[in-house]
Design a protein around this motif. Sequence first.
Motif, PDB file in Angstrom:
ATOM      1  N   ASP A   8     -40.066  -0.416  -2.534  1.00 19.62           N
ATOM      2  CA  ASP A   8     -40.692  -1.715  -2.348  1.00 19.62           C
ATOM      3  C   ASP A   8     -41.163  -1.743  -0.888  1.00 19.62           C
ATOM      4  O   ASP A   8     -40.749  -0.911  -0.081  1.00 19.62           O
ATOM      5  CB  ASP A   8     -39.638  -2.808  -2.600  1.00 19.62           C
ATOM      6  N   THR A  63     -44.049   0.925  -4.883  1.00 21.86           N
ATOM      7  CA  THR A  63     -44.353  -0.069  -5.908  1.00 21.86           C
ATOM      8  C   THR A  63     -44.034  -1.424  -5.300  1.00 21.86           C
ATOM      9  O   THR A  63     -42.873  -1.754  -5.067  1.00 21.86           O
ATOM     10  CB  THR A  63     -43.535   0.164  -7.194  1.00 21.86           C
ATOM     11  N   TRP A  65     -45.153  -5.705  -5.012  1.00 19.04           N
ATOM     12  CA  TRP A  65     -45.853  -6.847  -5.595  1.00 19.04           C
ATOM     13  C   TRP A  65     -46.893  -7.394  -4.633  1.00 19.04           C
ATOM     14  O   TRP A  65     -46.719  -7.372  -3.414  1.00 19.04           O
ATOM     15  CB  TRP A  65     -44.879  -7.958  -5.924  1.00 19.04           C
ATOM     16  N   ARG A  79     -53.957  -5.697  -1.050  1.00 18.79           N
ATOM     17  CA  ARG A  79     -53.870  -4.259  -1.349  1.00 18.79           C
ATOM     18  C   ARG A  79     -54.314  -3.434  -0.131  1.00 18.79           C
ATOM     19  O   ARG A  79     -53.654  -2.477   0.257  1.00 18.79           O
ATOM     20  CB  ARG A  79     -54.738  -3.901  -2.552  1.00 18.79           C
ATOM     21  N   GLU A  95     -47.663   8.413  -4.542  1.00 15.90           N
ATOM     22  CA  GLU A  95     -48.370   7.478  -5.416  1.00 15.90           C
ATOM     23  C   GLU A  95     -48.066   6.058  -4.965  1.00 15.90           C
ATOM     24  O   GLU A  95     -47.047   5.807  -4.329  1.00 15.90           O
ATOM     25  CB  GLU A  95     -47.996   7.682  -6.883  1.00 15.90           C
ATOM     26  N   HIS A  97     -48.443   1.797  -6.214  1.00 17.59           N
ATOM     27  CA  HIS A  97     -48.708   0.774  -7.230  1.00 17.59           C
ATOM     28  C   HIS A  97     -48.564  -0.581  -6.555  1.00 17.59           C
ATOM     29  O   HIS A  97     -47.448  -0.972  -6.187  1.00 17.59           O
ATOM     30  CB  HIS A  97     -47.698   0.887  -8.383  1.00 17.59           C
ATOM     31  N   VAL A  99     -49.051  -4.222  -7.411  1.00 17.12           N
ATOM     32  CA  VAL A  99     -49.175  -4.890  -8.703  1.00 17.12           C
ATOM     33  C   VAL A  99     -48.897  -6.391  -8.613  1.00 17.12           C
ATOM     34  O   VAL A  99     -48.286  -6.871  -7.653  1.00 17.12           O
ATOM     35  CB  VAL A  99     -48.234  -4.239  -9.731  1.00 17.12           C
ATOM     36  N   THR A 103     -44.362  -8.207 -11.861  1.00 19.81           N
ATOM     37  CA  THR A 103     -44.502  -7.043 -12.736  1.00 19.81           C
ATOM     38  C   THR A 103     -43.187  -6.267 -12.773  1.00 19.81           C
ATOM     39  O   THR A 103     -42.527  -6.098 -11.744  1.00 19.81           O
ATOM     40  CB  THR A 103     -45.631  -6.119 -12.214  1.00 19.81           C
ATOM     41  N   LYS A 105     -41.223  -3.361 -12.262  1.00 18.72           N
ATOM     42  CA  LYS A 105     -41.537  -2.195 -11.430  1.00 18.72           C
ATOM     43  C   LYS A 105     -41.311  -0.874 -12.153  1.00 18.72           C
ATOM     44  O   LYS A 105     -42.047   0.086 -11.943  1.00 18.72           O
ATOM     45  CB  LYS A 105     -40.760  -2.252 -10.116  1.00 18.72           C
ATOM     46  N   ASN A 107     -42.078  -0.103 -15.057  1.00 19.43           N
ATOM     47  CA  ASN A 107     -43.252   0.236 -15.864  1.00 19.43           C
ATOM     48  C   ASN A 107     -44.294   1.013 -15.070  1.00 19.43           C
ATOM     49  O   ASN A 107     -45.123   1.697 -15.652  1.00 19.43           O
ATOM     50  CB  ASN A 107     -43.883  -1.023 -16.460  1.00 19.43           C
ATOM     51  N   CYS A 108     -44.251   0.898 -13.757  1.00 20.04           N
ATOM     52  CA  CYS A 108     -45.247   1.572 -12.911  1.00 20.04           C
ATOM     53  C   CYS A 108     -44.988   3.068 -12.777  1.00 20.04           C
ATOM     54  O   CYS A 108     -45.924   3.840 -12.609  1.00 20.04           O
ATOM     55  CB  CYS A 108     -45.277   0.924 -11.533  1.00 20.04           C
ATOM     56  N   THR A 109     -43.721   3.472 -12.825  1.00 18.46           N
ATOM     57  CA  THR A 109     -43.399   4.891 -12.613  1.00 18.46           C
ATOM     58  C   THR A 109     -42.695   5.521 -13.819  1.00 18.46           C
ATOM     59  O   THR A 109     -42.325   6.695 -13.764  1.00 18.46           O
ATOM     60  CB  THR A 109     -42.511   5.070 -11.354  1.00 18.46           C
TER      61      THR A 109
END
Length: 151
Positions: A8, A63, A65, A79, A95, A97, A99, A103, A105, A107-109
């Motif tokens: 995060d 990842t 928010w 962003r 990587e 995300h 989002v 969301t 989290k 689900n992103c990875t």
Amino acid sequence: MNKTLVFDMDGTIANLYKVENWLEDLRSYNPRPYIVAEPMYDMMELAELLNELKEIGYRIAVTSWLSKESTKAYDELVRQAKKDWLAKYNFPYDEIHLVAYGTTKANCTRKNGGFQILVDDNAKVRKGWTLGNTIDANENILEELKKLLDI
């Protein structure tokens, strides 16, 4: 086995909540807090640790928010501010995300499979993590990451 560290940002590596008037800025669609937030750790030491973990097989994901108060245009500003912040402090990720607020989290990875460790300051988010372990970012994450090198 695949291993991923999922970070995060706000309240975990970026000290967003110590930025004066951060909430008022977010509510007025001003990305300033995301731009000026100070790091919560010595970012050179953190980057060095993360690069060592990458050498032993960990992937690094971010990842994070977006603002709870949001518009499509503001999401893009946030962003960009977050990406710029990570670049400014040489955070070595594989990587990213960025989002919508709330969301799930994992689900992103999830697609990465393997064992994943979430580093997050939000207890509810950590409790909902289903892909492996968590590190409480309210503690010293550097010490927890060093333990991963000893395994």
